[in-house]
Design a protein around this motif. Structure first.
Motif, PDB file in Angstrom:
ATOM      1  N   ASP A  72       1.762  -3.253 -44.155  1.00 47.05           N
ATOM      2  CA  ASP A  72       2.888  -2.233 -44.125  1.00 47.05           C
ATOM      3  C   ASP A  72       2.859  -1.070 -44.919  1.00 47.05           C
ATOM      4  OD1 ASP A  72       4.456  -4.007 -42.669  1.00 47.05           O
ATOM      5  OD2 ASP A  72       6.133  -4.658 -44.250  1.00 47.05           O
ATOM      6  N   ARG A  73       1.985  -1.239 -46.196  1.00 44.51           N
ATOM      7  CA  ARG A  73       1.762  -0.078 -46.857  1.00 44.51           C
ATOM      8  C   ARG A  73       0.791   0.755 -46.099  1.00 44.51           C
ATOM      9  NH1 ARG A  73       4.163   2.012 -51.029  1.00 44.51           N
ATOM     10  NH2 ARG A  73       4.185   0.149 -52.115  1.00 44.51           N
ATOM     11  N   MET A  74      -0.144   0.289 -45.358  1.00 46.45           N
ATOM     12  CA  MET A  74      -0.988   0.990 -44.672  1.00 46.45           C
ATOM     13  C   MET A  74      -0.194   1.704 -43.645  1.00 46.45           C
ATOM     14  SD  MET A  74      -3.919   0.779 -45.573  1.00 46.45           S
ATOM     15  CE  MET A  74      -5.165   1.279 -44.350  1.00 46.45           C
ATOM     16  N   ASP A  75       0.791   1.205 -42.973  1.00 47.47           N
ATOM     17  CA  ASP A  75       1.466   1.731 -41.913  1.00 47.47           C
ATOM     18  C   ASP A  75       2.193   3.192 -42.598  1.00 47.47           C
ATOM     19  OD1 ASP A  75       1.263   0.205 -39.812  1.00 47.47           O
ATOM     20  OD2 ASP A  75       3.050  -1.193 -39.956  1.00 47.47           O
ATOM     21  N   GLU A  76       2.821   2.848 -43.813  1.00 44.61           N
ATOM     22  CA  GLU A  76       3.215   4.039 -44.471  1.00 44.61           C
ATOM     23  C   GLU A  76       2.173   4.990 -44.792  1.00 44.61           C
ATOM     24  OE1 GLU A  76       6.322   4.505 -48.223  1.00 44.61           O
ATOM     25  OE2 GLU A  76       4.308   3.475 -48.647  1.00 44.61           O
ATOM     26  N   PHE A  77       1.115   4.744 -45.334  1.00 39.44           N
ATOM     27  CA  PHE A  77       0.080   5.697 -45.438  1.00 39.44           C
ATOM     28  C   PHE A  77      -0.360   6.586 -44.336  1.00 39.44           C
ATOM     29  CE2 PHE A  77      -2.070   3.623 -49.528  1.00 39.44           C
ATOM     30  CZ  PHE A  77      -0.746   4.055 -50.451  1.00 39.44           C
ATOM     31  N   HIS A  78      -0.464   5.653 -42.932  1.00 39.12           N
ATOM     32  CA  HIS A  78      -0.717   6.599 -41.769  1.00 39.12           C
ATOM     33  C   HIS A  78       0.121   7.216 -41.603  1.00 39.12           C
ATOM     34  CE1 HIS A  78      -4.345   4.650 -40.296  1.00 39.12           C
ATOM     35  NE2 HIS A  78      -3.944   3.155 -40.533  1.00 39.12           N
ATOM     36  N   HIS A  79       1.598   7.121 -41.749  1.00 37.92           N
ATOM     37  CA  HIS A  79       2.484   8.247 -41.483  1.00 37.92           C
ATOM     38  C   HIS A  79       2.350   9.260 -42.184  1.00 37.92           C
ATOM     39  CE1 HIS A  79       6.153   9.770 -39.990  1.00 37.92           C
ATOM     40  NE2 HIS A  79       6.744   9.608 -41.120  1.00 37.92           N
ATOM     41  N   VAL A  80       2.314   9.086 -43.537  1.00 40.54           N
ATOM     42  CA  VAL A  80       2.546  10.074 -44.596  1.00 40.54           C
ATOM     43  C   VAL A  80       1.153  10.996 -44.323  1.00 40.54           C
ATOM     44  CG1 VAL A  80       2.467  10.752 -46.873  1.00 40.54           C
ATOM     45  CG2 VAL A  80       3.841   8.928 -46.254  1.00 40.54           C
ATOM     46  N   THR A  81      -0.042  10.584 -43.858  1.00 37.69           N
ATOM     47  CA  THR A  81      -1.235  11.186 -43.489  1.00 37.69           C
ATOM     48  C   THR A  81      -0.944  11.999 -42.425  1.00 37.69           C
ATOM     49  OG1 THR A  81      -2.455   9.595 -44.454  1.00 37.69           O
ATOM     50  CG2 THR A  81      -3.512  11.079 -43.117  1.00 37.69           C
ATOM     51  N   SER A  82      -0.110  11.557 -41.521  1.00 41.62           N
ATOM     52  CA  SER A  82       0.292  12.556 -40.264  1.00 41.62           C
ATOM     53  C   SER A  82       1.055  13.613 -40.737  1.00 41.62           C
ATOM     54  CB  SER A  82       0.871  11.569 -39.266  1.00 41.62           C
ATOM     55  OG  SER A  82       1.098  12.159 -38.105  1.00 41.62           O
ATOM     56  N   MET A  83       1.954  13.535 -41.689  1.00 40.95           N
ATOM     57  CA  MET A  83       2.891  14.424 -42.141  1.00 40.95           C
ATOM     58  C   MET A  83       1.976  15.468 -42.750  1.00 40.95           C
ATOM     59  SD  MET A  83       6.102  12.101 -43.467  1.00 40.95           S
ATOM     60  CE  MET A  83       6.685  13.600 -44.696  1.00 40.95           C
ATOM     61  N   ALA A  84       1.328  15.081 -43.767  1.00 39.01           N
ATOM     62  CA  ALA A  84       0.399  16.079 -44.452  1.00 39.01           C
ATOM     63  C   ALA A  84      -0.523  16.774 -43.673  1.00 39.01           C
ATOM     64  CB  ALA A  84      -0.441  15.121 -45.409  1.00 39.01           C
ATOM     65  N   ARG A  85      -0.939  16.290 -42.518  1.00 38.63           N
ATOM     66  CA  ARG A  85      -1.755  16.941 -42.015  1.00 38.63           C
ATOM     67  C   ARG A  85      -1.332  17.981 -40.892  1.00 38.63           C
ATOM     68  NH1 ARG A  85      -5.892  12.074 -39.992  1.00 38.63           N
ATOM     69  NH2 ARG A  85      -7.291  12.058 -41.704  1.00 38.63           N
ATOM     70  N   LYS A  86       0.019  17.828 -40.427  1.00 37.57           N
ATOM     71  CA  LYS A  86       0.928  18.657 -39.775  1.00 37.57           C
ATOM     72  C   LYS A  86       1.069  19.750 -40.867  1.00 37.57           C
ATOM     73  CE  LYS A  86       4.040  20.174 -36.792  1.00 37.57           C
ATOM     74  NZ  LYS A  86       3.495  20.909 -35.551  1.00 37.57           N
ATOM     75  N   GLN A  87       1.217  19.682 -42.096  1.00 35.47           N
ATOM     76  CA  GLN A  87       1.440  20.649 -43.188  1.00 35.47           C
ATOM     77  C   GLN A  87       0.134  21.355 -43.380  1.00 35.47           C
ATOM     78  OE1 GLN A  87       3.856  19.599 -46.219  1.00 35.47           O
ATOM     79  NE2 GLN A  87       5.478  18.910 -44.982  1.00 35.47           N
ATOM     80  N   GLY A  88      -0.916  20.928 -42.957  1.00 30.80           N
ATOM     81  CA  GLY A  88      -2.160  21.782 -43.259  1.00 30.80           C
ATOM     82  C   GLY A  88      -3.055  20.997 -44.432  1.00 30.80           C
ATOM     83  N   MET A  89      -2.481  19.744 -44.599  1.00 33.05           N
ATOM     84  CA  MET A  89      -3.221  19.322 -45.864  1.00 33.05           C
ATOM     85  C   MET A  89      -4.184  17.966 -45.319  1.00 33.05           C
ATOM     86  SD  MET A  89      -0.629  18.999 -48.857  1.00 33.05           S
ATOM     87  CE  MET A  89       0.931  18.357 -47.822  1.00 33.05           C
ATOM     88  N   GLU A  90      -5.459  17.830 -45.663  1.00 30.80           N
ATOM     89  CA  GLU A  90      -6.488  16.955 -45.051  1.00 30.80           C
ATOM     90  C   GLU A  90      -6.420  15.490 -45.708  1.00 30.80           C
ATOM     91  OE1 GLU A  90      -7.865  17.228 -42.196  1.00 30.80           O
ATOM     92  OE2 GLU A  90      -6.572  19.154 -41.817  1.00 30.80           O
ATOM     93  N   TYR A  91      -5.257  14.829 -45.866  1.00 32.91           N
ATOM     94  CA  TYR A  91      -5.504  13.621 -46.201  1.00 32.91           C
ATOM     95  C   TYR A  91      -6.389  12.959 -45.537  1.00 32.91           C
ATOM     96  CZ  TYR A  91      -0.974  14.097 -49.024  1.00 32.91           C
ATOM     97  OH  TYR A  91      -0.084  14.284 -50.184  1.00 32.91           O
TER      98      TYR A  91
END
Length: 807
Positions: free
Chosen positions: A97-116
């Motif tokens: 579940d934590r990995m699911d959360e990290f995947h989602h936040v990583t996607s959000m960050a990349r949309k904002q131009g941050m290379e998580y």
């Protein structure tokens, strides 16, 4: 001290100094900051100074990234030294579940131009060689994370503001605030009074004290937060580069290198609220005694994860005050009911958010609205139910869950029930599970007989125990009928000689005829959607405006702050007088017909009309409209009659298969109809043009607020459009702020996602690039780290000709 300024800021921590700096940068130099002690003497000076960009909120991520970028250049800009170390950080995950959360936040960050980046356990070990990998699933890399000296960055902001002409008065406590007859504010201090047009409450954990000076209660609780600093660690002495900051959210602590030692900061289960009887008058640059027993388990976990921690003694313990709101987010925005008074306080993570906070509050003051829609931080998101017990209970719960997984359907228990209708206990006895919406308890779903009354948590529809129950509720509403207790709608009566003309200037569409309803939008000057109202024109030419429960104080202020000053319009908030029962489904006419003498046939009671009808002993305002897209009515009932009317409807509906249904079913049904949600799908960053609300606009009207901005947008071309996407997802639907792709191009953002149980498909409502918004366009939606095929569809997805609500 001068006797007048355009803006007075109260509080000299990082947030107050950032507000001062940003106002000065935007040309507002007639600004004074008042600090009761020395700058940074509240929570700022003892903060750990971590600067994450990671956030589960789209806009909080934006303004934390803004802060980190500002701090990278601030020292050179204002010629003031700042110790700022951008080390990056690793967040650990020990479950899927934590990995699911990290995947989602990583996607959000990349949309904002941050290379998580997502990391495997071995990749984490490569970046953090002292890390033990037991129970690890993986991790997340935030390359922008790091730490900064809180006092230095605050002083740099203060210097930058002074250099531009702003003024700071230290050791100048505010003793009173009053409103003058000319509309200005008088701020009293021992050094004299200062009048001003605008006040900003940036008083940190004393923010509630400042609010009380103007007769308001601001829900803030102060929590004791401890972190410990170790002595030198031999393994760190010879390193050329500092370790990345380490965060272990599943064991609830952060670990950071500090020179040759380490800082350990847990968020422990024994959360401790302080100052229950008020804040000491002279508490500044002070700490509490340490209480390491609260932290023992967390220290042991950290030593097991990073064994070099065990080799160092404790050099010092910091135990200081941190303010918390009920949801842990700060207050940034207008105070309810007060013109030109803003809150910008209660920051639990003030150092990483200070830069973005200053930007946002300065934009409120200078431009009327901020660049980003910060409703999630608006002080008016909490209304009269949020008393001191509520905020303290929620703050304790939140502190305990500071690093908890942000599940999309978690309904936490603290501070509940706050507001209930007379139907609440009836539904509870029937197996309802509840969630709080705007303080009101609403049934979310109903536990089938024989099933355990608990709610599973997951990002994946396939892994929760309520999916089938919600599917059955949807099926019954579509095929028979359902009833939903929807407490808390905001309601305002607008009347007066100038009411019609004023409302016409405020909405972007047409006003309804007498006895009819219209869905109407009020815009800001920049053309963004500020308010969504269902408007009913009454026979006496007054108007009833109905909006979301969460918008109670926001919408009331929008109406009152824009009404004419000549007395030609009056506005009355009548929210508390009424409850609402939603009766919807093909059998709803037959059910309602059994308990009222009113004719419910189309010719007498058409769709999008309203009448006052009798049900039992009550007169009920029946509105033929609903949020699920079926034949049905919203029954607005005086609160004292609500329980009895519910019983009459329930009894009349049993031979027709009537069921109770909840918010989760309503959300699935409204997604199939592509009905927008206020502050999820709609906000002031999106115009009605972008939101595909063309049918609710009338650009032929002579004038309305925001019209010029819409006309400009049309001339320049609408860059985004709101569309429904049908997604070939597998067991998980698109969370809020999932990314939409056209090949390798990130071209859109999901604002609502879920499963349409009637159509049997996963749905994502999204803003995408206009040239791709044609039905049939093939795209992809990223869900929890995996891309799924999606296609743009025509709205609505179900009942495209709206035959069912018109039936």
């Amino acid at each position: 001290m001068q006797s007048h300024a355009r803006v007075v800021i109260i509080g000299g921590g990082i947030v107050g100094c950032s507000a001062l700096y940003h106002l000065a940068k935007m040309g507002e130099t007639d600004v004074v900051l008042l600090e009761m002690d020395e700058l940074t003497s509240g929570s700022t000076w003892h903060a750990a100074g971590n600067i994450p960009t990671y956030a589960g909120s789209w806009n909080i991520m934006k303004y934390q990234r803004y802060s980190s970028k500002l701090y990278e250049t601030l020292a050179e800009e204002v010629d003031y030294p700042i110790n700022y170390h951008v080390t990056g950080s690793i967040r650990l995950a020990n479950n899927k579940d934590r990995m699911d959360e990290f995947h989602h936040v990583t996607s959000m960050a990349r949309k904002q131009g941050m290379e998580y980046e997502m990391l495997s356990p071995s990749e984490m070990k490569d970046r953090y060689p002292f890390l033990e990998l037991h129970n690890m699933e993986g991790g997340l890399w935030d390359p922008y994370d790091g730490d900064i000296d809180p006092s230095q960055v605050t002083q740099a902001l203060a210097k930058g503001a002074r250099d531009l002409g702003a003024v700071i008065h230290r050791f100048t406590p505010v003793t009173g605030i009053s409103k003058l007859q000319n509309g200005e504010w008088k701020v009293s201090t021992p050094e004299g009074d200062i009048t001003c047009e605008i006040v900003v409450n940036a008083a940190g954990y004393r923010g509630a004290e400042v609010a009380a000076m103007v007769g308001q209660f601001l829900p803030i609780a102060t929590m004791s937060h401890q972190y410990l600093v170790t002595e030198s660690v031999p393994e760190l002495s010879n390193r050329d580069t500092p370790l990345p900051l380490l965060r272990d959210p599943d064991d609830s602590y952060y670990l950071r290198q500090e020179r040759d030692g380490l800082i350990l900061g847990p968020y422990e289960w024994k959360a401790t609220p302080m100052w229950q009887d008020g804040i000491p008058e002279n508490f500044a640059y002070q700490l509490w005694s340490d209480d390491l027993e609260r932290l023992e388990w967390y220290i042991e976990q950290a030593m097991g994860r990073v064994p070099i921690l065990a080799s160092a003694g404790i050099q010092k313990v910091i135990n200081g005050p941190i303010p918390y709101s009920p949801d842990g987010y700060p207050y940034i925005g207008p105070a309810h009911g007060l013109k030109n008074f803003y809150h910008c306080c209660s920051f639990s993570f003030g150092i990483c958010q200070g830069g973005g906070a200053g930007k946002t509050i300065a934009e409120y003051i200078v431009e009327g609205e901020p660049e980003w829609d910060m409703w999630g931080l608006d002080p008016r998101r909490y209304t009269d139910y949020a008393n001191q017990k509520y905020v303290t209970d929620k703050a304790v719960e939140l502190y305990q869950h500071e690093y908890a997984i942000g599940y999309p359907h978690e309904e936490r228990e603290a501070g509940r029930p706050a507001k209930t209708t007379p139907v609440y206990e009836k539904l509870k006895a029937k197996g309802a599970m509840f969630g709080a919406r705007g303080g009101w308890e609403r049934a979310t779903w109903f536990v089938p007989e024989g099933q355990e009354a608990k709610q599973d948590l997951s990002f994946r529809r396939s892994d929760v125990n309520w999916t089938e129950a919600v599917a059955q509720e949807c099926k019954t509403v579509r095929e028979k009928a359902g009833i939903l207790d929807l407490g808390g709608f905001s309601r305002y009566i607008v009347k007066g000689d100038g009411a019609e003309a004023w409302l016409d200037r405020m909405i972007c569409g047409k006003l309804p005829k007498t006895g009819r309803l219209s869905l109407s939008y009020m815009l800001g000057e920049a053309g963004g959607v500020m308010c969504e109202f269902t408007i009913l024109r009454n026979p006496d030419d007054s108007f009833l405006l109905i909006s979301a429960a969460a918008g109670l104080w926001h919408d009331e202020d929008w109406l009152n702050f824009h009404k004419p000053e000549d007395g030609s319009v009056t506005i009355e908030n009548v929210t508390a007088r009424y409850g609402c029962l939603v009766l919807a489904g093909p059998e709803s006419r037959d059910i309602l017909g059994k308990i009222t003498s009113a004719s419910l046939e189309n010719k007498d009671f058409p769709w999008l009309s309203a009448q006052t009808i009798d049900i039992g002993f009550s007169s009920v305002l029946a509105m033929r409209v609903n949020y699920v897209g079926e034949l049905g009515w919203e029954l607005h009932v005086p609160m004292e009659y609500l329980g009895a009317v519910y019983d009459l409807v329930w009894d009349a509906g049993q031979e027709h298969g009537l069921i109770d249904f909840g918010m989760y079913a309503m959300d699935s049904l409204r997604l199939e109809k592509c009905y927008r949600g206020w502050k999820s799908d709609l906000g002031h960053e999106y115009s009605p043009l972008k939101s595909s609300l063309d049918r609710f606009m009338d650009l032929d009207k002579a004038a309305f607020k925001g019209k010029a901005a819409l006309e400009k947008e049309l001339r320049e071309g609408v860059k985004e459009r709101f569309v429904p996407l049908l997604v070939e997802a597998d067991g998980a639907d698109a969370p809020f702020c999932s990314s939409v792709f056209d090949g390798d191009d990130n071209i859109g953002l999901v604002t609502s996602g879920g499963y349409g149980h009637t159509i049997g498909k996963s749905i994502a409502l999204a803003y995408i690039r206009t040239d791709l918004a044609k039905p049939g366009t093939k795209l992809e939606v990223e869900i929890l780290g995996k891309r799924y095929p999606a296609a743009v569809a025509q709205e609505p997805l179900f009942d495209p000709d709206n035959e069912r609500p018109r039936a």
